[in-house]
Write a protein that holds these residues in place. Structure first.
Motif, short mmCIF file in Angstrom:
data_model
loop_
_atom_site.label_atom_id
_atom_site.label_comp_id
_atom_site.label_asym_id
_atom_site.label_seq_id
_atom_site.Cartn_x
_atom_site.Cartn_y
_atom_site.Cartn_z
N GLN A 63 0.85 -1.20 0.00
CA GLN A 63 0.00 0.00 0.00
C GLN A 63 0.88 1.24 0.00
O GLN A 63 1.69 1.44 0.90
N PHE A 64 0.69 2.07 -1.04
CA PHE A 64 1.54 3.24 -1.22
C PHE A 64 0.70 4.49 -1.32
O PHE A 64 -0.50 4.43 -1.55
N ARG A 65 1.39 5.62 -1.19
CA ARG A 65 0.69 6.90 -1.37
C ARG A 65 0.46 7.18 -2.84
O ARG A 65 -0.49 7.85 -3.21
N PRO A 67 0.54 5.57 -6.98
CA PRO A 67 0.52 4.30 -7.73
C PRO A 67 1.96 3.86 -7.97
O PRO A 67 2.84 4.71 -8.19
N MET A 68 2.23 2.56 -7.93
CA MET A 68 3.62 2.12 -7.88
C MET A 68 3.79 0.81 -8.64
O MET A 68 3.19 -0.20 -8.29
N SER A 69 4.60 0.83 -9.67
CA SER A 69 4.96 -0.43 -10.34
C SER A 69 6.25 -0.94 -9.71
O SER A 69 6.90 -0.22 -8.95
N ILE A 76 12.77 4.21 -6.67
CA ILE A 76 12.71 4.90 -5.38
C ILE A 76 13.76 4.35 -4.42
O ILE A 76 14.43 5.09 -3.72
N ILE A 77 13.92 3.03 -4.44
CA ILE A 77 14.90 2.43 -3.53
C ILE A 77 16.31 2.92 -3.88
O ILE A 77 17.13 3.18 -3.01
N ARG A 78 16.58 3.09 -5.18
CA ARG A 78 17.93 3.50 -5.59
C ARG A 78 18.13 5.01 -5.49
O ARG A 78 19.19 5.47 -5.09
C1 HEC Z 1 15.75 7.71 6.66
C2 HEC Z 1 14.45 7.09 6.68
C3 HEC Z 1 14.07 6.14 5.55
C4 HEC Z 1 14.77 5.04 5.09
C5 HEC Z 1 16.09 4.49 5.62
C6 HEC Z 1 13.95 4.45 4.05
N1 HEC Z 1 12.82 5.19 3.86
FE1 HEC Z 1 11.42 4.86 2.42
N2 HEC Z 1 10.47 6.57 2.96
C7 HEC Z 1 10.79 7.36 4.05
C8 HEC Z 1 9.86 8.46 4.12
C9 HEC Z 1 9.82 9.54 5.19
C10 HEC Z 1 8.97 8.30 3.03
C11 HEC Z 1 7.80 9.22 2.65
C12 HEC Z 1 8.28 10.20 1.64
C13 HEC Z 1 7.15 11.11 1.24
O1 HEC Z 1 6.40 10.73 0.32
O2 HEC Z 1 7.05 12.16 1.86
C14 HEC Z 1 9.39 7.11 2.33
C15 HEC Z 1 8.78 6.62 1.17
C16 HEC Z 1 9.04 5.41 0.62
C17 HEC Z 1 8.33 4.87 -0.51
C18 HEC Z 1 7.25 5.55 -1.31
C19 HEC Z 1 5.90 5.17 -0.76
C20 HEC Z 1 4.77 5.92 -1.39
O3 HEC Z 1 3.63 5.56 -1.06
O4 HEC Z 1 5.02 6.82 -2.21
C21 HEC Z 1 8.84 3.62 -0.73
C22 HEC Z 1 8.39 2.63 -1.77
C23 HEC Z 1 9.89 3.42 0.25
N3 HEC Z 1 9.99 4.52 1.03
C24 HEC Z 1 10.64 2.26 0.34
C25 HEC Z 1 11.80 2.17 1.10
C26 HEC Z 1 12.68 1.03 1.07
C27 HEC Z 1 12.42 -0.25 0.30
C28 HEC Z 1 13.72 1.34 1.89
C29 HEC Z 1 14.98 0.51 2.14
C30 HEC Z 1 15.78 0.20 0.98
C31 HEC Z 1 13.46 2.64 2.46
N4 HEC Z 1 12.29 3.11 1.96
C32 HEC Z 1 14.30 3.31 3.34
C33 HEC Z 1 11.85 7.16 4.91
C34 HEC Z 1 12.84 6.22 4.76
#
Ligand code: HEC
Ligand code: HEC
Length: 257
Positions: A63-65, A67-69, A76-78
């Motif tokens: 579940q994402f904010r 839409p996500m393929s 996003i991860i990279r």
């Molecule tokens: C330092 C904190 C942090 C780390 C470490 C982190 N995230 Fe995030 N992530 C966030 C935050 C905060 C958001 C929300 C960003 C926004 O949309 O404002 C986010 C957003 C995302 C989203 C987008 C979700 C959406 O609905 O748009 C994905 C997918 C995601 N993260 C996956 C990962 C994955 C997989 C990892 C590890 C490889 C990871 N994140 C590591 C803080 C983190």
């Protein structure tokens, strides 16, 4: 109305994503395990061990904010999400794909879970039809025959609780095992063992009475292997089971003596 539509959309995206198989043919158990390690070491710091600690995002349920393929996820991860705390990670395309494979496997295992439970319906079942209080105690109500369940939700995971109800013989915790004594004149008593020393046995019998026996007066005594806890396998519907487990998971109070 808008929120309802948004909800349905999110759900549709989640289901489509969990079922997507863009990379599925490449996912091996080792890939998934590797992705899981990255997730727990890196992502869990912010997203939580179940991936649901940031509002509106539940990584373990797809579940994402937005839409996500799978490809978006890898991006996003990279690269992170510029302008937000979501950081860029130093991952190759393959490493990022393994994290995605891990998340998909988690989502798939959650999808196959039983129906979503309702703790208040579970509570009613527990005290009503389930008659669980005839053996268990919660917040000072009920019987002392079986273990006190007041803080069970702090001690056990969801899957363990489900198994306790369906297959109680599978694993009986040491302190919960039942004891059986037979006196020289042939009277059998079973109950929860409180204490066992060289000369005596003390237990709580099925009428909740404290009983003490001198071993030399007994014909036999020993643990019962089978759990006195009945299996609810054929007695509860999948929904009732889910409701009960939700209720049990919610029990996080302090046990009262
Ligand atoms: C330092 C904190 C942090 C780390 C470490 C982190 N995230 Fe995030 N992530 C966030 C935050 C905060 C958001 C929300 C960003 C926004 O949309 O404002 C986010 C957003 C995302 C989203 C987008 C979700 C959406 O609905 O748009 C994905 C997918 C995601 N993260 C996956 C990962 C994955 C997989 C990892 C590890 C490889 C990871 N994140 C590591 C803080 C983190
Ligand atoms: C006839 C008495 C009896 C009834 C009725 C009964 N139980 Fe039990 N239950 C026990 C005993 C004794 C144990 C401890 C031995 C074991 O773990 O199997 C136990 C164990 C459990 C455990 C595992 C506790 C732990 O610490 O892991 C759970 C969960 C549980 N019962 C829930 C329930 C629920 C929910 C109901 C009602 C639907 C119920 N029981 C009805 C006797 C009973």
């Amino acid at each position: 109305m808008r929120t309802a539509q948004a909800c349905i959309l999110t759900l549709a995206v989640a289901v489509a994503w969990a079922g997507a198989s863009l990379f599925a043919q490449h996912d091996t158990a080792a890939d998934i395990e590797d992705g899981g390690r990255v997730f727990q070491n890196t992502c869990a710091n912010c997203h939580g061990p179940d991936g649901d600690q940031i509002a509106g995002i539940d990584l373990g349920r797809g579940q994402f904010r937005r839409p996500m393929s799978d490809q978006d996820l890898i991006q996003i991860i990279r690269n992170g999400i510029p302008g937000t705390p979501m950081p860029a990670g130093n991952f190759s395309e393959e490493q990022a794909a393994r994290v995605v494979a891990y998340l998909r496997s988690v989502a798939a295992s959650k999808r196959s879970d039983t129906a979503v439970g309702d703790a208040s319906r579970g509570h009613a079942l527990f005290e009503g039809k389930g008659a669980c209080l005839s053996c268990h105690r919660v917040n000072g109500n009920g019987s002392r025959l079986g273990p006190d369940l007041t803080n069970l939700g702090q001690l056990r995971r969801f899957v363990d609780l489900e198994r306790s109800l369906l297959d109680p013989d599978a694993e009986v915790l040491g302190q919960n095992r039942f004891y059986r004594v037979v006196s020289k004149d042939g009277v059998t008593t079973t109950g929860r063992l409180l204490n066992l020393d060289t000369f005596t046995v003390q237990m709580i019998d099925s009428r909740e009475q404290l009983r003490s026996f001198v071993k030399s007066d007994l014909r036999e005594h020993g643990f019962i292997e089978k759990s006195p806890m009945p299996s609810y396998k054929d007695k509860l519907t999948a929904q009732e089971l889910a409701d009960l487990v939700s209720y049990l998971v919610s029990l996080k109070g302090k046990a009262t003596p």
